[in-house]
Scaffold this motif. Structure first.
Motif, PDB file in Angstrom:
ATOM      1  N   PRO A 103       0.835  -1.198   0.000  1.00 45.39           N
ATOM      2  CA  PRO A 103       0.000   0.000   0.000  1.00 45.39           C
ATOM      3  C   PRO A 103       0.873   1.252   0.000  1.00 45.39           C
ATOM      4  O   PRO A 103       2.001   1.231   0.527  1.00 45.39           O
ATOM      5  CB  PRO A 103      -0.796  -0.106   1.307  1.00 45.39           C
ATOM      6  N   VAL A 104       0.359   2.328  -0.529  1.00 44.08           N
ATOM      7  CA  VAL A 104       1.129   3.568  -0.601  1.00 44.08           C
ATOM      8  C   VAL A 104       1.583   4.005   0.782  1.00 44.08           C
ATOM      9  O   VAL A 104       2.718   4.471   0.959  1.00 44.08           O
ATOM     10  CB  VAL A 104       0.308   4.675  -1.292  1.00 44.08           C
ATOM     11  N   TYR A 105       0.721   3.850   1.788  1.00 43.25           N
ATOM     12  CA  TYR A 105       1.104   4.335   3.118  1.00 43.25           C
ATOM     13  C   TYR A 105       2.335   3.612   3.656  1.00 43.25           C
ATOM     14  O   TYR A 105       3.080   4.171   4.462  1.00 43.25           O
ATOM     15  CB  TYR A 105      -0.065   4.272   4.107  1.00 43.25           C
ATOM     16  N   GLU A 106       2.568   2.393   3.229  1.00 39.97           N
ATOM     17  CA  GLU A 106       3.787   1.700   3.647  1.00 39.97           C
ATOM     18  C   GLU A 106       5.019   2.370   3.048  1.00 39.97           C
ATOM     19  O   GLU A 106       6.092   2.383   3.652  1.00 39.97           O
ATOM     20  CB  GLU A 106       3.740   0.235   3.230  1.00 39.97           C
ATOM     21  N   LEU A 107       4.872   2.948   1.871  1.00 37.74           N
ATOM     22  CA  LEU A 107       5.986   3.629   1.214  1.00 37.74           C
ATOM     23  C   LEU A 107       6.208   5.020   1.795  1.00 37.74           C
ATOM     24  O   LEU A 107       7.244   5.642   1.522  1.00 37.74           O
ATOM     25  CB  LEU A 107       5.729   3.729  -0.291  1.00 37.74           C
ATOM     26  N   LEU A 108       5.254   5.509   2.580  1.00 37.29           N
ATOM     27  CA  LEU A 108       5.353   6.833   3.205  1.00 37.29           C
ATOM     28  C   LEU A 108       5.780   6.739   4.670  1.00 37.29           C
ATOM     29  O   LEU A 108       5.675   7.717   5.401  1.00 37.29           O
ATOM     30  CB  LEU A 108       4.013   7.562   3.093  1.00 37.29           C
ATOM     31  N   GLY A 109       6.221   5.557   5.073  1.00 32.82           N
ATOM     32  CA  GLY A 109       6.699   5.405   6.447  1.00 32.82           C
ATOM     33  C   GLY A 109       5.898   4.451   7.290  1.00 32.82           C
ATOM     34  O   GLY A 109       6.256   4.165   8.429  1.00 32.82           O
ATOM     35  N   GLY A 110       4.779   3.969   6.745  1.00 32.22           N
ATOM     36  CA  GLY A 110       3.974   2.999   7.473  1.00 32.22           C
ATOM     37  C   GLY A 110       2.832   3.646   8.240  1.00 32.22           C
ATOM     38  O   GLY A 110       2.850   4.848   8.534  1.00 32.22           O
ATOM     39  N   PRO A 111       1.827   2.862   8.597  1.00 31.49           N
ATOM     40  CA  PRO A 111       0.628   3.415   9.236  1.00 31.49           C
ATOM     41  C   PRO A 111       0.841   3.738  10.709  1.00 31.49           C
ATOM     42  O   PRO A 111       1.629   3.089  11.394  1.00 31.49           O
ATOM     43  CB  PRO A 111      -0.404   2.293   9.078  1.00 31.49           C
ATOM     44  N   VAL A 112       0.131   4.747  11.173  1.00 27.51           N
ATOM     45  CA  VAL A 112       0.096   5.066  12.601  1.00 27.51           C
ATOM     46  C   VAL A 112      -1.244   4.676  13.212  1.00 27.51           C
ATOM     47  O   VAL A 112      -1.475   4.910  14.394  1.00 27.51           O
ATOM     48  CB  VAL A 112       0.352   6.573  12.837  1.00 27.51           C
ATOM     49  N   ARG A 113      -2.135   4.086  12.397  1.00 25.71           N
ATOM     50  CA  ARG A 113      -3.445   3.648  12.873  1.00 25.71           C
ATOM     51  C   ARG A 113      -3.891   2.456  12.038  1.00 25.71           C
ATOM     52  O   ARG A 113      -3.343   2.202  10.950  1.00 25.71           O
ATOM     53  CB  ARG A 113      -4.471   4.787  12.784  1.00 25.71           C
ATOM     54  N   ASP A 114      -4.891   1.746  12.541  1.00 28.67           N
ATOM     55  CA  ASP A 114      -5.418   0.575  11.831  1.00 28.67           C
ATOM     56  C   ASP A 114      -6.658   0.907  11.007  1.00 28.67           C
ATOM     57  O   ASP A 114      -6.980   0.199  10.061  1.00 28.67           O
ATOM     58  CB  ASP A 114      -5.800  -0.533  12.824  1.00 28.67           C
ATOM     59  N   ARG A 115      -7.366   1.959  11.408  1.00 30.37           N
ATOM     60  CA  ARG A 115      -8.615   2.319  10.746  1.00 30.37           C
ATOM     61  C   ARG A 115      -8.818   3.817  10.875  1.00 30.37           C
ATOM     62  O   ARG A 115      -8.134   4.488  11.655  1.00 30.37           O
ATOM     63  CB  ARG A 115      -9.790   1.555  11.351  1.00 30.37           C
ATOM     64  N   MET A 116      -9.752   4.341  10.095  1.00 28.77           N
ATOM     65  CA  MET A 116      -9.968   5.785  10.062  1.00 28.77           C
ATOM     66  C   MET A 116     -11.445   6.096  10.255  1.00 28.77           C
ATOM     67  O   MET A 116     -12.308   5.498   9.607  1.00 28.77           O
ATOM     68  CB  MET A 116      -9.493   6.335   8.708  1.00 28.77           C
ATOM     69  N   GLN A 117     -11.714   7.035  11.150  1.00 21.19           N
ATOM     70  CA  GLN A 117     -13.094   7.463  11.333  1.00 21.19           C
ATOM     71  C   GLN A 117     -13.561   8.232  10.101  1.00 21.19           C
ATOM     72  O   GLN A 117     -12.805   8.990   9.487  1.00 21.19           O
ATOM     73  CB  GLN A 117     -13.230   8.353  12.570  1.00 21.19           C
ATOM     74  N   VAL A 118     -14.824   8.027   9.727  1.00 16.61           N
ATOM     75  CA  VAL A 118     -15.391   8.708   8.569  1.00 16.61           C
ATOM     76  C   VAL A 118     -16.677   9.412   8.982  1.00 16.61           C
ATOM     77  O   VAL A 118     -17.284   9.083   9.998  1.00 16.61           O
ATOM     78  CB  VAL A 118     -15.686   7.727   7.415  1.00 16.61           C
ATOM     79  N   TYR A 119     -17.073  10.392   8.171  1.00 17.68           N
ATOM     80  CA  TYR A 119     -18.382  11.012   8.394  1.00 17.68           C
ATOM     81  C   TYR A 119     -19.189  11.021   7.104  1.00 17.68           C
ATOM     82  O   TYR A 119     -18.634  10.895   6.008  1.00 17.68           O
ATOM     83  CB  TYR A 119     -18.275  12.410   9.002  1.00 17.68           C
TER      84      TYR A 119
END
Length: 383
Positions: A103-119
Motif C-alpha cells: 500500500p502507498v502508506y507503507e511507502l510513506l513510512g507505514g501506518p500510525v493507525r489501523d482504521r480511520m473514522q469517517v463522516y
C-alpha cells in the motif's frame, strides 16, 4: 526500466473524472483529477501534462515528476493545474505501490493507525429534514455527520435566519445525542459581518467544527472568528498548495485543515501539508465529496498522518445521482464502514480495484455544473 505508454480519461457520473495510466510492463494506475463543475477544463490540463512531461517517461521518480509538472510552467497553482497534478500523482503512487507490492502508506513510512473514522453528509445544498436523515445515518453505522449551515445567506441577515440555522443544528443534536460528531459547513456562503453571529448561534449545540466560515480570500478574518468561539474552525478545500495553507497556519486561524487529495496536488503535496499542520498542532480532515479513487488516496495519507482526525466520504451524498462510490469498485467491501470507521486498504497501491468494465460503460459526456444561486434582489449568491 518501464515507461508510461498510454493514458485514458473517463468522465463518469455523477460528476467525476477518472484517469487510467498504463506502463510498458503492464501495470495500470488510477487517479481522480477533477474540479467539480470544471471536469472538461481539468481534462485538458491532464492531457497537457502527459504530452509535455509524462508519456514515454519512467513512472518511478514521483517527486521529480511532481516538481516538473508544478515548476515546469511559468504559471502555477490554482484549482485547475493542481487538480490535474493531483490525479496524475495519485496514479503514479498507485503504480509505485503495485510495483513494490505494498500500500502507498507503507511507502510513506507505514501506518500510525489501523482504521480511520469517517463522516457522512445529511441534508442537501438547502438543508432540510436533517434530524430524520441524521438518525438514519447513525443507525446505518456512522457516528459523525456533516450538514450545510444555511442556504443563500445575505451579507447582513435577519435574526430569524440566524436562529433557523441554530434550530436545525439543535434538531440534529437532539436526534443523535452528544456522542455523535456534527460538522457544520458554512460553504463560504457567510460574509464576514455574519460569521461570528452564526457561529455563536451554533455554539450551544457543540458542533464538531464549523467549516469555511468565510471565503478563502478572507482567511485573514479567521483568527478573529476563532478567538470569539470555543467551536473548532476548519477550512482548506479551496486551498491548493503548502503556500496557500502557510498564512492560515502561521496566523493561528484554524484548528482543522481540509486539503482535497484531488485538488491540492495529490498524495505528494497533501502529505507535506499534513506535516505542516502537525507542526502547528492543527488536525487533518481531508475534503472528499468525490469518488473511490480520491477516497482511497485520502486514506493513504490519513494512515500515516498522526494528526488525521476524520475523513469525509461521499457515499449517499446528495450529489451522487446515477452512480455512487461503491459502484465503480470490483470489491466494494474495501470501504465497508463499521462503528463509524473504515479499515485501511491492504492491497498494493491505492488499495482498490476499479471495475474497468463499469467505468467504460458509464463514461460519456458528463457535464455537471453547480447551480448559480441568486438573492431575492437578483444579485448572485454564494453557492
Amino acid at each position: 526500466m518501464s515507461e508510461i505508454t498510454d493514458y485514458e480519461l473517463f468522465a463518469v457520473p455523477p460528476r467525476w473524472l477518472f484517469l487510467r495510466v498504463e506502463t510498458s510492463d503492464g501495470r495500470v494506475g488510477w487517479g481522480e483529477p477533477v474540479v467539480e463543475g470544471r471536469a472538461r477544463t481539468v481534462e485538458t490540463a491532464v492531457e497537457e501534462l502527459f504530452d509535455q512531461h509524462l508519456l514515454g517517461s519512467d513512472p518511478d521518480p514521483i517527486e521529480d515528476h511532481w516538481q516538473a509538472m508544478y515548476r515546469g510552467g511559468f504559471y502555477r497553482g490554482g484549482p485547475i493545474l493542481m487538480s490535474a497534478i493531483a490525479g496524475v500523482d495519485q496514479a503514479l503512487w498507485d503504480l509505485k505501490g503495485k510495483q513494490l507490492g505494498a500500500p502507498v502508506y507503507e511507502l510513506l513510512g507505514g501506518p500510525v493507525r489501523d482504521r480511520m473514522q469517517v463522516y457522512g453528509w445529511i441534508g442537501g445544498d438547502r438543508p432540510s429534514d436533517v434530524a430524520d436523515a441524521a438518525r438514519e445515518r447513525v443507525e446505518s453505522g456512522l457516528d459523525a455527520l456533516k450538514m450545510n449551515a444555511t442556504a443563500e445567506f445575505r451579507r447582513i441577515e435577519t435574526p430569524a435566519a440566524v436562529a433557523a440555522a441554530g434550530d436545525r443544528l439543535a434538531a440534529v443534536r437532539e436526534a443523535v445525542g452528544p456522542e455523535v460528531g456534527i460538522g457544520v459547513d458554512f460553504h463560504g456562503r457567510v460574509a464576514k459581518p455574519m460569521a461570528k453571529r452564526l457561529v455563536r448561534a451554533l455554539e450551544p449545540h457543540e458542533p464538531m467544527f464549523v467549516e469555511e466560515p468565510v471565503l478563502p480570500e478572507h482567511d485573514d478574518h479567521l483568527p478573529e472568528i476563532r478567538s470569539s468561539t470555543a467551536v473548532p474552525i476548519a477550512t482548506g478545500e479551496r486551498h491548493y498548495t503548502r503556500e496557500d495553507f502557510r498564512p492560515v497556519l502561521e496566523a493561528d486561524g484554524v484548528d482543522v485543515i481540509q486539503p482535497d487529495l484531488s485538488h491540492a496536488g495529490g498524495i505528494t503535496e497533501c502529505r507535506k501539508i499534513a506535516s505542516m499542520a502537525a507542526a502547528h498542532d492543527v488536525a487533518l480532515a481531508p475534503h472528499c465529496p468525490l469518488g473511490p479513487i480520491a477516497l482511497a488516496s485520502c486514506l493513504q495519507v490519513d494512515a500515516c498522518a498522526h494528526n488525521a482526525l476524520i475523513q469525509e466520504q461521499s457515499l449517499g451524498i446528495h450529489y451522487n445521482e446515477g452512480s455512487d462510490v461503491l459502484d465503480y469498485l470490483a470489491d466494494p467491501s474495501v470501504f465497508e464502514y463499521s462503528d463509524g470507521y473504515v479499515d485501511l486498504p491492504q492491497e498494493p497501491g491505492l488499495g482498490i480495484e476499479i471495475d474497468e468494465e463499469y467505468v467504460r460503460d458509464q463514461a460519456g459526456d458528463i457535464d455537471w455544473h453547480n447551480p448559480v444561486w441568486r438573492h431575492d434582489d437578483g444579485s448572485v449568491a454564494e453557492w
